[in-house]
Scaffold this active site. Structure first.
Site, PDB file in Angstrom:
ATOM      1  N   TYR A 147       0.835  -1.200   0.000  1.00  0.00           N
ATOM      2  CA  TYR A 147       0.000   0.000   0.000  1.00  0.00           C
ATOM      3  C   TYR A 147       0.875   1.257   0.000  1.00  0.00           C
ATOM      4  O   TYR A 147       0.624   2.201  -0.763  1.00  0.00           O
ATOM      5  CB  TYR A 147      -0.910  -0.023   1.225  1.00  0.00           C
ATOM      6  N   THR A 182     -13.552   3.847   7.015  1.00  0.00           N
ATOM      7  CA  THR A 182     -14.167   3.455   5.749  1.00  0.00           C
ATOM      8  C   THR A 182     -13.992   1.953   5.535  1.00  0.00           C
ATOM      9  O   THR A 182     -13.137   1.320   6.167  1.00  0.00           O
ATOM     10  CB  THR A 182     -13.518   4.188   4.559  1.00  0.00           C
TER      11      THR A 182
END
Length: 260
Positions: A147, A182
Site C-alpha cells: 500500500y 471506511t
C-alpha cells in the site's frame, strides 16, 4: 452544469464525495466493483443527474465505457476523482506477491490509466483531477509495504503530470488522508489474499469519511494543489524525515500486534 466521475463510489469516501458533489448540483457518473451496492446508491440519489456503471477499475474496457458514457450523457467531464482503492495488513515477508500486484494494480495502475484516457475530455473542459493518495505514501507504515509503495508511486506520477498538463489548463488536487473510518480497512487483504484476520493499528485521529469529503470539496473550490487534512500524521511524516530511527522505534511499538 459540471460533471464529476468518481471511482469507488458505492461506499466510504467515494459515496460521501458523491453526496457532497450531488448537493452542489453536479452531474455524477459513479463506478464501483460492487454492482449491487452501486445500484442502491444511484437509486438513493434517484435523479437523471446520477448514472452508475459497475465494473473492475483495473479493466481498461471499463475506462473506455466510463468516458464514453460521460461524453455521451453529459457532454463533458469537469472533475475526475480517482478514489477507488484497496489495502492490505500483513508483514511483507508473509505476503503473497499476488497481493502486492493487486494493490498496485488498483491503487496505482488503474488511476494512472483512467486519467491518461480522460485527458482529452479534461482538456476540453479545462477540468480538474483529484487523486486520493495517503500519508502512507509519505512515510513507511509497518504491515503495509504494498500500500505504501502504491500510494507513493501515485503521488509521484501525479506530481509529474501536474507540471506537464499546466499548459492545458488542467488543475490537480492531491489528497493525503491518514486513517479514515471506511470499508477499505474493513476489507483489507491479509498476506494470503483473503480478508485480514486481525484488526488494524493506527496513528493519530480516525476521521469520518463525511468529514474528509467536505474537506476535499472545500480544497477543490479554493484551488488548492495538495491537502494534508490530519496534522498529526503530517507531523509524523516530518519525524520520519528528521529522525528515522526514532520513528521506526515508535512505529514498531505501535504496530507490534500486527507483526506477530
Amino acid at each position: 452544469m459540471h460533471s464529476v466521475l468518481i471511482t469507488g463510489a458505492a461506499s466510504g469516501l467515494g459515496w460521501e464525495l458523491a453526496r457532497v458533489y450531488y448537493a452542489k448540483g453536479c452531474n455524477l457518473l459513479l463506478t464501483d466493483i460492487n454492482a449491487e451496492g452501486l445500484a442502491k446508491r444511484v437509486n438513493e440519489l434517484g435523479t437523471k443527474r446520477v448514472l452508475g456503471l459497475a465494473g473492475d477499475i483495473t479493466d481498461p474496457a471499463l475506462h473506455q465505457q466510463l468516458l464514453h458514457t460521460c461524453a455521451e450523457r453529459f457532454g463533458r467531464l469537469d472533475v475526475l476523482i480517482n478514489n477507488a482503492g484497496i489495502t492490505h495488513r500483513s508483514p511483507t515477508m508473509q505476503t503473497d506477491p499476488a497481493v502486492l500486484r493487486k494493490v498496485m494494480a488498483v491503487d496505482y495502475q488503474a488511476p494512472v490509466e483512467l486519467t491518461l484516457r480522460a485527458l482529452p475530455l479534461l482538456r476540453q473542459s479545462r477540468g480538474q483531477i483529484i487523486a486520493i493518495g495517503s500519508m502512507a505514501g509519505w512515510m513507511p507504515v509497518l504491515g503495509r509495504a504494498g500500500y505504501c509503495a502504491a500510494k507513493s508511486a501515485l503521488s509521484q506520477f501525479f506530481e509529474v503530470l501536474r507540471a506537464e498538463t499546466t499548459r492545458d489548463g488542467i488543475r490537480m488536487l492531491l489528497v493525503y488522508p491518514s486513517f479514515l473510518d471506511t470499508p477499505i480497512e474493513q476489507n483489507a487483504l491479509g498476506g494470503d489474499g483473503q480478508q485480514a484476520r486481525h484488526g488494524r493499528s493506527t496513528i493519530g485521529t480516525i476521521r469520518g469519511a463525511d468529514w474528509m469529503a467536505a474537506q476535499i470539496l472545500s480544497a477543490q473550490i479554493q484551488g488548492r494543489e495538495r491537502l494534508f487534512p490530519d496534522r498529526g500524521s503530517w507531523l509524523a511524516s516530518l519525524l520520519w524525515r528528521i529522525a528515522p530511527g526514532f520513528y521506526y522505534r515508535k512505529m514498531s511499538a505501535r504496530f507490534a500486534a500486527e507483526m506477530g
